[in-house]
Enzyme design. Structure first.
Site, PDB file in Angstrom:
ATOM      1  N   GLY A 198       0.828  -1.202   0.000  1.00 30.02           N
ATOM      2  CA  GLY A 198       0.000   0.000   0.000  1.00 30.02           C
ATOM      3  C   GLY A 198       0.864   1.254   0.000  1.00 30.02           C
ATOM      4  CB  SER A 199       0.107   4.631   1.228  1.00 33.15           C
ATOM      5  OG  SER A 199      -1.028   4.802   0.402  1.00 33.15           O
ATOM      6  CB  THR A 200       4.528   1.492   3.476  1.00 33.83           C
ATOM      7  OG1 THR A 200       4.287   0.247   2.812  1.00 33.83           O
ATOM      8  CG2 THR A 200       3.686   1.568   4.737  1.00 33.83           C
TER       9      THR A 200
ATOM     10  CE  LYS B 224       0.229   6.758  -1.866  1.00 38.96           C
ATOM     11  NZ  LYS B 224      -0.952   7.323  -1.188  1.00 38.96           N
TER      12      LYS B 224
END
Length: 491
Positions: free
Chosen positions: A217-219, A221
């Site tokens: 997921g957004s980790t 990013k």
């Protein structure tokens, strides 16, 4: 000699020759493989007839040991801490052989390592009971306990690293299991216990920290941001398009932000703010602009697409190949086929904390013989540089913003600067999202990096987010690590 007798003599000679070759092959060529076969009971009798060395934490707590018993094996393997360290120790089973650290360090623990050769000769001459070496891990009791307490009954994993050395301070997978059940000398009981654990909810025998991969997921990013900064085309203040909804190229599908709103003013946001509020559409646009090669190379620089040993085996995290534009957009925010272990995401945070240098994670501090001589002491090892010092510094400040005023506020610690990133990863259809948080602290003098993964949102289920579920666990693990005294002389 007539022809029939000559033919018979040739056949008999060939048979004896084949028999001698087969016997020689088994006794010499295949000997090592046969000795190592877990089904070889004679090897087990021989190894369990010696006192197998203990495994301890850096604080001196025994997490695996052998005790004398009155049966044909002479020694029984015990695990005093039970499930707390099961993802680390594995087990030494008379039915299936060793797993986990019991397998990775088997030569030392069983006393068969070449480094113990002279000790074995001495034992033979003096009549002393042979035994294995002591394996001291890098794990810290308080940090491991904080990881277990934080996850509680939720399924997931926690990994904590010292970013300066790569030492593993905590490695916990939930649900855990009792290694002693599989070490039982009653083979029927051990087999039944294994069958029960194999069928148990949450698949406890498989470490969620190292053996399983999940969409980060957004980790992820953090990695997309690193690629942007390393390209030289972007800085923390660079403006990105962050609409409420992004039409994915070549499809009729869209990608939206979690809150359904545009990011920044009029759908324009800085890179720093996009990370702070975890703006999906801005990062999808950024990934499309950077291209898949840049993202893949950056992910690989952090350790993706490569298995590693710590010394237990860690599954390779994955950045997919041959992406089309909509797949690239989704991969830029850690979805589609991007998959990572919690160990890998802890390595990402640790590399940023360490000025951009990726250290080899390591579970073993020292291996000592019975007279305390050091047989092995794996030191810090650099795997390579993931990003420049300048990029690491910029990312650190941006990740501090995530905790100070963004999605990671529940990781705040009074008096300690924490740099982190949340992740709420889409799961299979109908299942609650996974909750992630990865961080390091203190941001200005990093001493611990941590990754927390809570499968299917844990107790929060569909309401879960990385900020609400995983960040508080990371906070408690960081606090335990910073409060723990130096274990440099422990053991």
């Amino acid at each position: 000699m007539n022809a029939p007798l000559r033919r018979l003599a040739v056949v008999v000679t060939a048979m004896f020759t084949a028999l001698m070759v087969a016997a020689t092959w088994v006794q010499y060529v295949d000997a090592g493989q046969l000795r190592a076969d877990a089904r070889n009971s004679r090897t087990l009798y021989d190894q369990l007839g010696r006192e197998r060395g203990p495994i301890t934490t850096a604080d001196g707590t025994v997490i695996a040991r052998s005790v004398p018993v009155d049966d044909r094996y002479r020694f029984q393997r015990e695990y005093p801490q039970g499930a707390l360290y099961s993802a680390v120790t594995g087990t030494y089973s008379v039915t299936t052989g060793p797993s986990g650290l019991e397998r990775a360090e088997d030569d030392y623990l069983s006393g068969t390592s070449d480094k113990l050769f002279y000790r074995r000769i001495s034992d033979l001459l003096t009549g002393a009971e042979p035994g294995g070496a002591v394996v001291e891990t890098t794990l810290r009791d308080a940090v491991q306990q904080a990881a277990a307490d934080g996850l509680g009954d939720q399924q997931g994993a926690v990994v904590a690293l010292d970013p300066r050395t790569g030492e593993v301070l905590a490695l916990y997978s939930s649900p855990g299991w009792d290694p002693g059940q599989l070490a039982d000398h009653d083979t029927a009981a051990a087999a039944q216990a294994r069958a029960s654990l194999t069928d148990a909810t949450g698949n406890p025998l498989v470490s969620k920290a190292t053996a399983q991969t999940y969409p980060p997921g957004s980790t992820f990013k953090i990695i997309t941001t690193a690629a942007a900064l390393e390209s030289g085309q972007y800085g923390a203040d660079s403006l990105l398009d962050g609409p409420a909804e992004l039409e994915l190229p070549q499809t009729s599908s869209t990608l939206s932000n979690d809150d359904g709103r545009p990011c920044g003013t009029d759908g324009r946001t800085t890179l720093a703010d996009a990370l702070r509020v975890s703006c999906n559409t801005a990062y999808a646009n950024l990934g499309l602009a950077l291209g898949q090669d840049a993202l893949r190379e950056q992910a690989q620089a952090f350790g993706f697409d490569a298995a590693l040993d710590v010394p237990t085996r860690v599954a390779a995290s994955r950045f997919p190949a041959d992406l089309n534009p909509p797949q690239l957009a989704q991969s830029s925010i850690g979805q589609f086929d991007v998959a990572a272990t919690p160990m890998q995401m802890a390595m990402v945070a640790a590399a940023i904390a360490n000025g951009g240098v990726v250290m080899q994670p390591n579970l073993v501090r020292t291996v000592r013989g019975r007279d305390l001589e050091v047989l092995d002491a794996p030191g810090p090892t650099e795997r390579g540089r993931a990003v420049s010092e300048q990029t690491a510094s910029t990312l650190t400040a941006m990740m501090e913003g995530v905790v100070q005023s963004g999605t990671g506020r529940r990781a705040q610690i009074p008096g300690v600067s924490v740099a982190g990133k949340t992740g709420t990863a889409q799961n299979r259809a109908g299942a609650a999202p996974h909750a992630w948080f990865t961080a390091f602290a203190p941001a200005d003098d990093p001493q611990v990096a941590v990754a927390v993964f809570v499968e299917s949102g844990g107790s929060a289920a569909q309401e879960a987010s990385g900020g609400s579920v995983a960040a508080p666990i990371a906070r408690s693990v960081i606090q335990a690590a910073l409060a723990a005294p130096d274990a440099g002389s422990a053991g």
